[in-house]
Design a protein around this motif. Structure first.
Motif, short mmCIF file in Angstrom:
data_model
loop_
_atom_site.label_atom_id
_atom_site.label_comp_id
_atom_site.label_asym_id
_atom_site.label_seq_id
_atom_site.Cartn_x
_atom_site.Cartn_y
_atom_site.Cartn_z
N UNK A 169 0.81 -1.22 0.00
CA UNK A 169 0.00 0.00 0.00
C UNK A 169 0.84 1.27 0.00
N UNK A 170 2.03 1.18 0.54
CA UNK A 170 2.86 2.38 0.66
C UNK A 170 3.81 2.46 -0.52
N UNK A 171 3.64 3.48 -1.35
CA UNK A 171 4.46 3.60 -2.55
C UNK A 171 5.89 3.98 -2.22
N UNK A 337 23.32 7.06 -2.88
CA UNK A 337 22.35 7.28 -1.81
C UNK A 337 21.31 6.16 -1.77
N UNK A 338 20.83 5.74 -2.95
CA UNK A 338 19.85 4.66 -3.02
C UNK A 338 20.44 3.36 -2.48
N UNK A 339 21.69 3.08 -2.85
CA UNK A 339 22.35 1.86 -2.39
C UNK A 339 22.50 1.87 -0.87
N UNK A 343 17.04 0.95 -1.41
CA UNK A 343 15.76 1.23 -2.06
C UNK A 343 15.99 1.58 -3.53
N UNK A 344 14.89 1.60 -4.28
CA UNK A 344 14.92 2.03 -5.67
C UNK A 344 14.47 3.48 -5.77
N UNK A 345 14.85 4.14 -6.87
CA UNK A 345 14.43 5.52 -7.09
C UNK A 345 12.91 5.63 -7.13
N UNK A 346 12.25 4.64 -7.70
CA UNK A 346 10.79 4.66 -7.81
C UNK A 346 10.10 4.60 -6.46
N UNK A 365 14.36 8.76 -11.82
CA UNK A 365 13.24 7.95 -11.37
C UNK A 365 12.68 8.31 -10.01
N UNK A 366 13.29 9.29 -9.32
CA UNK A 366 12.75 9.76 -8.05
C UNK A 366 11.46 10.55 -8.27
N UNK A 367 10.61 10.59 -7.27
CA UNK A 367 9.59 11.64 -7.19
C UNK A 367 10.29 12.81 -6.52
N UNK A 368 10.60 13.83 -7.29
CA UNK A 368 11.49 14.89 -6.81
C UNK A 368 10.79 16.25 -6.82
N UNK A 369 11.02 17.00 -5.76
CA UNK A 369 10.42 18.32 -5.63
C UNK A 369 11.49 19.41 -5.53
N UNK A 370 11.22 20.50 -6.21
CA UNK A 370 12.03 21.72 -6.10
C UNK A 370 11.44 22.53 -4.95
N UNK A 371 12.24 22.83 -3.94
CA UNK A 371 11.80 23.61 -2.79
C UNK A 371 12.08 25.08 -3.04
N UNK A 372 11.04 25.83 -3.36
CA UNK A 372 11.17 27.26 -3.64
C UNK A 372 10.53 28.04 -2.50
#
Length: 395
Positions: A169-171, A337-339, A343-346, A365-372
């Motif tokens: 359930x947890x992505x 960092x993933x290693x 975990x995987x980037x996804x 492949x990350x869910x990545x956010x720009x913090x502005x």
């Protein structure tokens, strides 16, 4: 008055209670629904629970929802809205004092919340060891926080998150943060002290822009790759950095000692502070079972600086460009960092105050956010503070 937290051992009567309520509902709705599901803790044999029956009425889509609302109203149910949870419509009931106490929801069959309810229930029904562990946690939480439902929920959240991961359930399993500009910022007092001190020595105003800083980095590196591998290497590097800075500003007297003074005052010496929401966000992700790491274009002192600020305890990996031989947005540093977290980037979220680096992580492949933090950008992958990450994962 505070809401009491009451958790009791599993009761076989809950099966009968569900059937009683189901039979009460069916005559009014069976021709337009897909089914009626017993969900929540009372639906799992052997699981301790609050003695309230949770029920989902499943409909195909919202084309029949108004009819369902009207039909349930004839039975004394009042629509309360989704109470902040998409595709899960809540109903209160009046005039049904003879029915077992229950919570009633209506969900379309495509509802993510319905899927969560069913998946969680079915996983527990097939994993008695998880039922035993979850029961113990719930009973402990109720004893520890009998008058605080919020504290009770927080206490049991890590166990719930673990079950979510096991049943798919947890992505997201991990969250990676940049350091400077994301978790921390440079204190104005230190920068003001630096600028005034250098100006007093050079006899002219001092400003340090990005290009000048990068030029000084290259001078201080003396062609070494990586620039430094240990804290001692780093200290020596920054002494050279400040030496070249002073020479570039025209300082000629006692340059070595002045560079030493700058090093002692500015290197890992209360030069950073935490943004106001940093600890709150880290506490949330810790309590919800996420792995956390830091990915930073920086030196070996990455972990040391976070220890000084009291937040190193939240992280289980510290990936510094100086130690892996590449900076963001290179795949090398992201893969390291993933290693480190396994975990995987996804399965991972990344946040950085540099748009190029956030975009680079997304390409990996990350869910990545720009913090502005300025609030000027408002696209899909931009956030303005770390608490918005919580809003994102709670969906």
């Amino acid at each position: 008055m505070a809401k009491r937290v009451i958790v009791v051992p599993y009761n076989e009567q809950w099966k009968t209670d569900f059937e009683t309520i189901k039979q009460h509902l069916l005559p009014a709705a069976e021709d337009i629904i897909i089914g009626i599901e017993h969900i929540g803790s009372t639906s799992v044999e052997g699981l301790s629970a609050k003695p309230i029956i949770d029920i989902d009425i499943v409909i195909k889509d919202y084309s029949v929802f108004d009819t369902i609302v009207e039909r349930l109203a004839t039975l004394g149910y009042i629509h309360e809205g989704n109470l902040g949870i998409k595709d899960r419509e809540a109903f209160d009931y009046k005039g049904n004092a003879d029915l077992p106490k229950h919570h009633l929801y209506v969900c379309p069959e495509f509802s993510a919340e319905l899927h969560r309810h069913i998946s969680f229930r079915d996983y527990l029904r097939n994993h008695p060891e998880a039922v035993q562990k979850y029961s113990k946690v719930k009973e402990e939480g109720a004893k520890l926080f009998p008058d605080s439902i919020d504290d009770y929920i927080t206490y049991k959240s890590p166990c719930i998150e673990e079950i979510y991961r096991k049943c798919g359930l947890k992505k997201y399993k991990a969250i990676f943060f940049d350091r400077d500009g994301t978790l921390t910022y440079f204190t104005a007092e230190k920068e003001e002290w630096r600028d005034k001190k250098i100006s007093s020595w050079s006899g002219k105003p001092f400003e340090l822009d990005y290009d000048k800083m990068m030029s000084l980095f290259h001078l201080a590196s003396e062609g070494r790759k990586p620039w430094y591998k240990t804290l001692q290497d780093e200290q020596e590097f920054f002494k050279r950095y400040y030496y070249h800075l002073l020479v570039g500003e025209g300082v000629t007297e006692d340059v070595e000692n002045k560079a030493e003074l700058l090093l002692n005052e500015l290197w890992c010496n209360s030069d950073r502070a935490l943004f106001s929401e940093t600890v709150e966000a880290l506490e949330y992700f810790k309590n919800h079972g996420y792995k956390m790491g830091v990915i930073s274009d920086t030196s070996p002192s990455l972990e040391f600086t976070l220890q000084q600020l009291g937040i190193a305890k939240y992280f289980t990996s510290f990936t510094a460009s100086s130690l892996v031989g590449a900076g963001k947005p290179s795949p090398i540093i992201f893969n390291a960092a993933l290693e480190a977290q396994g975990v995987f980037a996804s399965e991972s979220i990344f946040v950085d105050d540099c748009k190029e680096e956030a975009d680079g992580a997304r390409e990996q492949g990350f869910t990545a956010f720009y913090l502005d933090r300025s609030g000027e950008n408002n696209d899909k992958w931009t956030i303005h503070n770390l608490k918005q990450l919580i809003d994102f994962v709670e969906g």
